[in-house]
Design a protein around this motif. Structure first.
Motif: not given
Length: 359
Positions: A246-258
């Protein structure tokens, strides 16, 4: 085909003449020619695709400044920008949906026409933090109390005091009375104190990398949990046998997935998967996610640092969370699981069960 009048161009592009005049003034959609005497605007037929794109993006609610940026991009990068914008819209919508649900529930409890039928709820909890098998020291902080659950993962040369300061700055919430309707406001104010505490650890002369931390915490008020989250520590919810992150990772890689530039499978093994885009510390984006959750009897919450989530697959976490009895047993088994997978990082876990209180 010759130039189109502003009326004809407006009809073809589905933009009003007023909007076209505004976009001309902003440099967003410049006419092909402007009559020097009358000031009347004329547009080329080949401008229709750009105008239609502007119209579609405005229907998405995209700000004009971002539309201006997208207009300068090739098709592929433009599509990635739109995907990233929409991912943020969906995240914002989810947060507003949670807030609306909370407000409806909160106001319904005040409505005399809606009799209170729910039994009072409480939590039982446990926390455990471990150095792991590789790191020389433990920069994590884990805390569990009757109202506050928290995990912070420090980084840099002063990471340990930074994570401790972040959690300590929230502990007053254990004893302060917090009305349910003020839950998010209280937590938002507390985050400001947390930021000051972390900055205090760094000292005015320290560089940003010397002290920083993630923070993931939940504040319990008897039927709702307010969540504050920044960084890549996580909260999982086990409900009716299903495990949800229920949280969203605040990482560069997660941004690239998004944005569709990486698949989740590629992200899991990416060498920069721990590079944070949000954290608490000097010179960082420290904007937290704030959300509300209605608790149910039988829910089990897990807060953990990335020392667990990056080395143990979600399926294994699910199995342990579902099978372990008391929270104390669950946190011990999860830490052992991380160390059994090599223990490359500090690992911290907080487990809390929602249960009915005995009257």
């Amino acid at each position: 085909m010759g130039l189109l009048t502003i009326g004809a161009f407006a009809k073809a592009s589905r933009l009003s003449p007023k909007a076209l005049r505004l976009y001309d003034e902003l440099g967003l959609l410049t006419p092909a020619r402007v009559d020097p005497v009358t000031g009347y605007r004329f547009y080329a037929p080949e401008q229709l695709d750009q105008a239609r794109l502007v119209a579609w993006l405005r229907r998405l609610g995209m700000p004009l400044a971002r539309i201006q940026q997208i207009r300068t991009l090739e098709a592929g990068p433009a599509a990635q920008e739109i995907r990233a914008f929409w991912a943020q819209v969906e995240a914002d919508t989810a947060a507003r949906r949670d807030l609306a649900t909370f407000l409806i529930d909160h106001l319904s409890r005040k409505d005399p026409a809606v009799p209170p039928t729910a039994k009072p709820l409480g939590i039982r909890y446990a926390a455990l933090s471990d150095r792991g098998l590789v790191r020389e020291s433990n920069q994590d902080t884990a805390y569990a109390g009757s109202r506050l659950l928290a995990v912070a993962d420090g980084f840099g040369s002063h990471g340990a005091p930074a994570s401790a300061a972040a959690v300590d700055a929230l502990k007053h919430l254990e004893t302060d009375g917090v009305p349910a309707g003020s839950l998010l406001n209280v937590l938002e104010d507390a985050v400001d104190h947390v930021k000051q505490a972390v900055h205090g650890v760094a000292g005015s002369g320290s560089s940003p990398e010397e002290a920083g931390t993630t923070l993931t915490a939940m504040l319990w008020t008897g039927s709702q949990l307010a969540l504050v989250h920044i960084g890549d520590s996580r909260v999982y919810l086990l409900r009716d046998g299903e495990l949800f992150q229920i949280t969203h990772d605040h990482t560069m890689v997660q941004s690239m997935v998004d944005e569709g530039r990486l698949s989740p499978e590629e992200a899991a093994s990416h060498p920069q998967r721990s590079l944070l885009v949000r954290a608490l510390g000097r010179g960082t984006d420290s904007t937290p996610d704030l959300r509300l959750h209605d608790a149910r009897r039988g829910d089990r919450y897990l807060l953990c640092s990335d020392g667990l989530s990056t080395v143990v697959p979600d399926g294994e976490i699910h199995r342990v969370i579902a099978e372990a009895g008391e929270p104390e047993q669950a946190v011990r088994r999860l830490v052992a699981l991380a160390n059994g997978s090599g223990g490359p990082d500090n690992v911290s876990c907080v487990v809390a069960d929602v249960m009915e209180l005995q009257r």
